[in-house]
Design an enzyme around this catalytic site. Structure first.
Site, PDB file in Angstrom:
ATOM      1  CB  SER A 135      -0.972  -0.008   1.178  1.00  0.00           C
ATOM      2  OG  SER A 135      -0.293  -0.225   2.395  1.00  0.00           O
ATOM      3  CG  HIS A 145      -1.187   3.989   4.183  1.00  0.00           C
ATOM      4  ND1 HIS A 145      -2.437   3.772   4.726  1.00  0.00           N
ATOM      5  CD2 HIS A 145      -0.771   2.771   3.743  1.00  0.00           C
ATOM      6  CE1 HIS A 145      -2.752   2.497   4.631  1.00  0.00           C
ATOM      7  NE2 HIS A 145      -1.753   1.861   4.043  1.00  0.00           N
TER       8      HIS A 145
END
Length: 220
Positions: free
Chosen positions: A144, A195
């Site tokens: 991610s 992230h």
């Protein structure tokens, strides 16, 4: 940290179905290679998740630097794999066609490692700022972070678009930031630092010196 499910499962079957709907012939080679690699390592992990996840404690203090290479390509469960690879499928198709396969492969390789480095720097900053050594133990896996970096690139090369973030229309310029906060609020167990590291690396490429450094290293 252990994988919650093993083998062929609902998320994996749905991912394979979505790939078949797009058609292998319509997926550029590097994007397809990333999908295959992640699926293969999900079915045949190099090591247990607890031995591939990336943390300050493991990578810095214990010198397990190989985790920088392993962590991005392992996933906690089938749905973790599904959502990441569906995102990779669409971002990869758009960006690989724009940037061409060799350069896109270079970006994936550099981003995968660099995001891990930035992630550990962020965790160390949290240790210092909050005076909480537990952040050194936070251990993350998954693609991610790279996907957030690719989102920054995709928005950079396609300015002025409107993205849908959980059903809300958001200017693509701010979509990655809104998604960063929204994902953390909806699913607190996700890695906020991981992230954020992806967004920062994406900005280093689009607005900072990273692209020029990569070009210099590649002899361009």
């Amino acid at each position: 940290m252990e994988r919650r499910q093993r083998g062929v499962s609902a998320g994996l079957l749905l991912l394979l179905y979505q790939i078949s709907q797009v058609g292998l012939q319509n997926i550029p080679c590097v994007t397809l290679g990333v999908l295959v690699l992640n699926i293969f390592l999900f079915l045949n992990p190099v090591r247990p998740l607890s031995e591939v996840c990336l943390s300050v404690n493991e990578a810095v203090h214990r010198k397990n630097w190989q985790r920088l290479l392993l962590a991005p390509f392992h996933h906690a469960d089938d749905w973790h794999l599904y959502y990441n690879m569906i995102s990779m499928l669409w971002k990869g198709i758009m960006l690989e066609r724009k940037l061409k396969s060799i350069w896109f492969a270079y970006i994936i390789a550099v981003f995968s490692v660099l995001i891990g480095v930035v992630y550990m720097v962020l965790e160390l900053l949290l240790v210092v700022i909050l005076d909480d050594p537990s952040y050194e133990m936070n251990c993350g896996v998954g693609f991610s972070g790279v996907l957030f970096a690719l989102k920054v690139l995709n928005n950079h090369y396609n300015p002025g678009r409107v993205s849908s973030v959980f059903g809300l229309p958001i200017s693509s310029k701010y979509a990655c930031w809104v998604e960063l906060v929204a994902i953390h609020l909806i699913s607190p167990g996700t890695s906020f630092a991981g992230h954020l590291a992806g967004i920062l690396v994406g900005l280093m490429y689009t607005m900072g010196p990273l692209k020029k450094i990569m070009q210099a290293c590649a002899g361009i």
